[in-house]
Structures are given as C-alpha cells and as structure tokens.
Design an enzyme around this catalytic site. Structure first.
Site, short mmCIF file in Angstrom:
data_model
loop_
_atom_site.label_atom_id
_atom_site.label_comp_id
_atom_site.label_asym_id
_atom_site.label_seq_id
_atom_site.Cartn_x
_atom_site.Cartn_y
_atom_site.Cartn_z
N ASN A 32 0.94 -1.68 0.02
CA ASN A 32 -0.05 0.08 0.19
C ASN A 32 0.77 1.51 0.07
OD1 ASN A 32 1.06 0.14 2.38
ND2 ASN A 32 -0.79 0.26 3.85
N ARG A 35 5.35 2.52 2.88
CA ARG A 35 6.64 3.13 4.04
C ARG A 35 7.32 4.28 2.83
NH1 ARG A 35 11.11 0.52 5.48
NH2 ARG A 35 13.48 1.42 5.62
N ASN A 131 -2.28 -1.44 11.65
CA ASN A 131 -1.60 -1.50 10.41
C ASN A 131 -1.13 -3.49 11.16
OD1 ASN A 131 -0.41 -2.01 7.29
ND2 ASN A 131 1.39 -2.78 8.50
N THR A 157 10.39 -10.11 14.74
CA THR A 157 12.11 -10.01 15.11
C THR A 157 12.72 -10.34 16.39
OG1 THR A 157 12.78 -7.71 15.91
CG2 THR A 157 10.74 -8.03 16.33
N SER A 192 9.40 -2.11 22.35
CA SER A 192 9.33 -0.91 21.84
C SER A 192 7.65 -0.80 21.75
CB SER A 192 9.84 -0.13 20.23
OG SER A 192 9.79 -1.03 19.24
N TYR A 194 6.50 -1.25 18.81
CA TYR A 194 6.67 -2.17 17.28
C TYR A 194 7.18 -3.42 17.31
CZ TYR A 194 9.07 -4.19 13.72
OH TYR A 194 10.37 -5.65 13.38
N HIS A 195 7.48 -3.65 17.95
CA HIS A 195 8.58 -5.06 18.78
C HIS A 195 7.71 -5.84 19.69
CE1 HIS A 195 12.58 -3.06 18.45
NE2 HIS A 195 12.69 -4.00 17.86
N LYS A 198 5.01 -7.40 17.32
CA LYS A 198 4.95 -8.58 16.42
C LYS A 198 5.20 -9.84 17.38
CE LYS A 198 7.50 -7.88 12.66
NZ LYS A 198 7.59 -7.71 11.75
N GLN A 221 13.94 -12.26 13.41
CA GLN A 221 15.19 -11.91 12.31
C GLN A 221 16.11 -9.41 13.31
OE1 GLN A 221 16.16 -10.49 7.77
NE2 GLN A 221 14.42 -8.63 9.13
N LEU A 252 23.82 0.46 11.21
CA LEU A 252 24.73 0.65 10.68
C LEU A 252 24.89 0.78 9.45
CD1 LEU A 252 27.90 -1.10 10.42
CD2 LEU A 252 26.64 -2.85 9.31
N ASN A 253 23.21 0.72 8.38
CA ASN A 253 23.22 1.67 7.93
C ASN A 253 23.73 3.21 7.86
OD1 ASN A 253 23.43 -0.12 6.29
ND2 ASN A 253 21.07 -0.38 5.79
N TYR A 268 24.23 5.65 20.74
CA TYR A 268 23.12 5.63 21.43
C TYR A 268 23.91 5.40 23.15
CZ TYR A 268 19.94 6.74 17.87
OH TYR A 268 19.28 7.67 17.01
N ARG A 339 16.40 6.45 23.52
CA ARG A 339 15.50 5.32 23.93
C ARG A 339 15.92 4.22 25.30
NH1 ARG A 339 16.55 0.95 18.26
NH2 ARG A 339 16.25 2.90 16.71
N1 USQ Z 1 21.55 2.88 17.55
C1 USQ Z 1 22.54 3.14 17.84
N2 USQ Z 1 22.11 4.32 17.12
C2 USQ Z 1 22.01 5.50 15.74
C3 USQ Z 1 20.47 3.91 15.59
C4 USQ Z 1 19.87 3.07 16.95
O1 USQ Z 1 23.15 3.25 18.74
O2 USQ Z 1 21.83 5.61 15.94
C5 USQ Z 1 20.84 1.66 18.59
C6 USQ Z 1 19.51 1.86 18.95
O3 USQ Z 1 19.75 2.11 20.23
C7 USQ Z 1 19.80 0.07 19.81
C8 USQ Z 1 20.99 -0.87 18.10
O4 USQ Z 1 21.58 0.70 17.60
O5 USQ Z 1 20.06 -1.05 20.23
C9 USQ Z 1 20.01 -1.12 17.16
O6 USQ Z 1 18.60 -0.40 16.47
P1 USQ Z 1 18.04 -0.37 15.06
O7 USQ Z 1 17.55 1.07 14.25
O8 USQ Z 1 19.29 -0.58 14.12
O9 USQ Z 1 17.05 -1.46 15.41
P2 USQ Z 1 15.81 -1.74 15.75
O10 USQ Z 1 15.16 -0.65 16.14
O11 USQ Z 1 15.62 -2.31 16.57
O12 USQ Z 1 14.90 -2.10 13.93
C10 USQ Z 1 15.67 -2.86 12.94
C11 USQ Z 1 14.48 -2.68 12.61
C12 USQ Z 1 13.46 -3.94 12.99
C13 USQ Z 1 14.00 -4.82 13.02
C14 USQ Z 1 14.95 -4.67 14.22
C15 USQ Z 1 15.58 -6.11 14.61
O13 USQ Z 1 14.29 -1.43 11.72
O14 USQ Z 1 12.53 -4.08 12.25
O15 USQ Z 1 12.48 -5.69 13.91
O16 USQ Z 1 16.08 -4.57 13.97
S1 USQ Z 1 16.21 -6.10 16.33
O17 USQ Z 1 16.97 -5.18 16.55
O18 USQ Z 1 16.45 -7.45 16.34
O19 USQ Z 1 14.68 -6.29 17.33
#
Ligand code: USQ
Length: 404
Positions: A32, A35, A131, A157, A192, A194-195, A198, A221, A252-253, A268, A339
C-alpha cells in the site's frame, strides 16, 4: 510455485520479489506504499529516488523477461487479502492478467517496521498496532478459510525476546515447574510498541496453528544492513529503498552514511547494546530456505535469523576503520540515548536452525563494509544531516514530536 509477497515495496520486500522471480517462481507483490508515504509525511530521507512498484516490475520484465504481478492495496482490508485466495484480485501490473492461483507460499513483510516510528506519539503507536495486527489477522483467516496448506513465512524480530539474562533459544523453551515440564514460547519482553506488535503477531499465529493446523514459519530477524543483492546489480533502478534517518534507518546503514558526510557516528548511550545482525543477501537466503522446506501442518516453526552478534561500539569501530582506509575522517560520539533499553547486558542467542538448512552467512568483513560505502558515496550529495536526529524519545510524553 506461486509466492505472494505482502509488503513487497519495502527494504526487504522488493529484493525478495526479484530473487524469487529470478529462481523461476511465479511472484505476486502487494503493497500500500506505507513506507514511501511515511517517508514523505515525516520528511525522512531516502538515499536515492526509487521507481514505483509498477515501474520496477516493468524494468525487471525488460531485463529478465520474467513477470512480477503487482497489486497496490491495503491488506488491513480483509477483502483485499482474501482476493488473493478467491481469484477476485485486480492486478495493477501483469503481463498475463489472469489469476495467478492460490499462493503455495506467502511471505509476510507488510508491517510498520520501525521502533522509533511506533513511539513518536500515541497516533503512530496506534497506526503500528492497527496495521501490523490487522494484516496478520486477515492473512491468518484467509489461509484458514481458503488454503490451509499454504505456508506462511512471517517476518518476526529478535526484539521479541528483548535482552534477557539467560540464553535465548530458537523460539521455544522447556520449562520445569513444580515437578512437571511443558514446551512454551520463549519468554518475550519487547523494547518498543513496534516490537510488541511482533510478539502479538506470533501469539495470533500460534493460536491459528493450534486451532486450525496452519503451517507457519516465524523468522526472528535482527537488524539488517546493506543494499545490493544479486538481482539489483543488473540495474541501479532495481536497488532497494535505503533510509538513513532516525525513523527508518537501521544502525549500521546509518553509521556508513554518517561516516561519508563527516557526521560523528551516533552511538546511543554506552553503546554496549548487543544485537544479532545480518546482510540483506542473507535475509534472502533465509527466506528461500524457509520456503523450500516448509513448516508442517500444525507447526509454528521459529528460527533466529541472525548471522553474528555485535554491540554498537563494535559496529562503530568497524565503520571507523573502513572509513579511515577509504579516506573518511570518522569520529565516534556517544549521544544521550533516546531509547529506553539496556546499554550493557548479557546476550547469547542460539541461531543454528537456518545454517542447518543450508544458509551460508556473509559476515561483516571490511570488504563488505567497503562495498556499502562505495555505493552510498555515489549519492553523497543527497544526504541530509538534519535527518540524523528527529527528536523521537521513548521517555518523553506528548511533547515528543518530530522536529521539523
Ligand atoms: N542505535 C544507535 N545509534 C543509532 C541507531 C541505533 O546506537 O544511530 C542502537 C539502538 O539504540 C539499538 C541498536 O542500535 O540498540 C539497533 O537499532 P536499530 O535502529 O538498528 O534497530 P531496531 O530499532 O532494533 O530495529 C531494527 C529494524 C526492525 C527489526 C529490528 C531487529 O528496524 O524492523 O525488527 O531491527 S532487532 O533489533 O533484533 O529487534
């Protein structure tokens, strides 16, 4: 084999569509444009313009001679979901507009995927809950009513588990209590809204499996990185949507983009937050392996879809090193954590299941990082510094708004 991809316009959806199509599957994609629309509404940056789904499907057909059928539709509407099973579907793009048939496999990505988005304020939390849960529920009932043999591959996730002080199993745990034992979903505690949706998805589908013998694979994931896949190298217009902003960019991106524009890497808090990561190419491998070895009737099969674990400090160091080798002076900075999460914690997840199915991990080497740096650098002039922080904060209340 007909694969239906829900949410086929997103970061993972479009690469998944191309990769099934290339391997000879009949592919239908529905989206839809959530994003894209959210990126416009929130003024979130996309690194480069992405053609519409219909344009992408046309480019794909011109390059490969393979058809990807496209539907632009909202899957929170049960009739839209059910049309893929009843034959009532109307394709917005198709080379052969006749009904593709009931899908043998459904890959369900059609969710609001961002933790920060879900915590902008109560309205965005509601959008996320409505959603994500409605789409999952509509899918579950469509499969129940029309095709219980269809295998649903649902993207979960690792964040469902949170960061518990015990080893994380692949979905299930044996619990001994007062001399008796039982097999249960591993305890979940999300960080969160969002999580949390899931977790609720998993609970809905587990109900469906117990009650109607559905066939479900739930893939837990971790954060994904990268943008190039085997199919996108045919033509840059086929590349996936790539966000680097605070709302939709993953860590990482974001760091690679920050390094390229000489913004300090935004760690963070203490940076000890550990997660399991994977290359976007491994997401595709995992989905293929799951599709080719489906769950059984009455099975909720859960895999932890990660290839290696890092904490945020380690990621920042890797990006700094590769950035320096490429001539980018990279600084690492610890910012106040927007966060609410543990910044130092135990983290020991099991993630053997997908490798046992034959997935061959692409690890986060300097070479892989360099490859992402080189593609992102092409679009350096498109990068907007004002999107790195947007003011979303887990602990602030009504005043939490997007800074414009
Ligand atoms: N983080 C930083 N600096 C930043 C962005 C993030 O330190 O600029 C930290 C966050 O605080 C967190 C970690 O990096 O501790 C991961 O953050 P993220 O934004 O890469 O990932 P997250 O919010 O957890 O969500 C992403 C996807 C989501 C997926 C999830 C997998 O957006 O769809 O479900 O990764 S997981 O993290 O294993 O839950």
């Amino acid at each position: 084999m007909h694969v239906l991809i829900l949410g086929g316009d997103g970061y993972l959806g479009w690469p998944t569509a191309m990769s099934f199509s290339k391997r000879g599957y009949q592919v239908t994609v529905v989206d839809n444009y959530f994003r894209r629309n959210a990126c416009i509404e929130l003024d979130a940056g996309i690194l480069y313009p992405v053609p519409t789904l219909i344009e992408r499907a046309k480019i794909w057909y011109e390059l490969t001679g393979k058809e990807i059928k496209i539907v632009i539709g909202d899957l929170t509407d049960p009739e839209v979901m059910r049309s893929f099973f009843t034959g009532g579907v109307e394709y917005q793009f198709a080379i052969h507009p006749t009904f593709a048939g009931i899908p043998q496999t459904v890959v369900h990505y059609a969710e609001q995927p961002s933790a920060p988005y879900s915590l902008i304020n109560h309205k965005y939390a509601n959008t996320t809950i409505i959603n994500n849960l409605l789409v999952t529920n509509n899918l579950m009932f469509a499969v129940r009513d029309f095709s219980r043999d269809t295998h649903v591959i649902k993207l979960g996730t690792m964040g469902e588990y949170g960061t518990p002080n015990i080893d994380i199993e692949e979905g299930w745990i044996e619990i001994e209590h007062k001399g008796r034992t039982g097999h249960f979903l591993f305890p979940r505690q999300a960080g969160s809204i969002y999580h949390t949706t899931k977790i609720m998805d998993t609970d809905l589908l587990w109900f469906g499996v117990r009650t109607w013998d559905l066939k479900i694979t739930d893939l837990m994931q971790g954060p994904v990185y990268g943008l190039e896949t085997e199919e996108s190298i045919y033509d840059p217009r086929l590349r996936t949507i790539f966000n680097y902003d605070e709302i939709f960019g993953t860590v990482l991106n974001r760091f690679i983009v920050q390094a390229i524009i000489s913004h300090p890497l935004s760690v963070y808090g203490k940076g000890g937050q550990t997660r399991g990561y994977l290359n976007i190419m491994d997401t595709l491998q995992c989905i293929h392996k799951a599709a080719s070895t489906p769950a059984k009737r009455g099975e909720l099969r859960i895999f932890n879809q990660i290839m290696e674990t890092f904490n945020v400090n380690q990621l920042a160091q890797k990006v700094k090193k590769v950035g320096a080798d490429l001539g980018y002076p990279v600084e690492i900075k610890h910012f106040e954590n927007p966060r609410f999460e543990a910044e130092e914690h135990y983290y020991n997840p099991t993630y053997q299941g997908l490798v046992e199915l034959g997935v061959e991990p692409h690890f986060l080497t300097a070479e892989v990082l360099e490859g992402i740096f080189r593609v992102v650098a092409v679009y350096r002039d498109n990068i907007r510094k004002d999107l790195i922080f947007r003011g979303v904060n887990w602990l602030r209340d009504e005043k939490t708004t997007i800074q414009r």
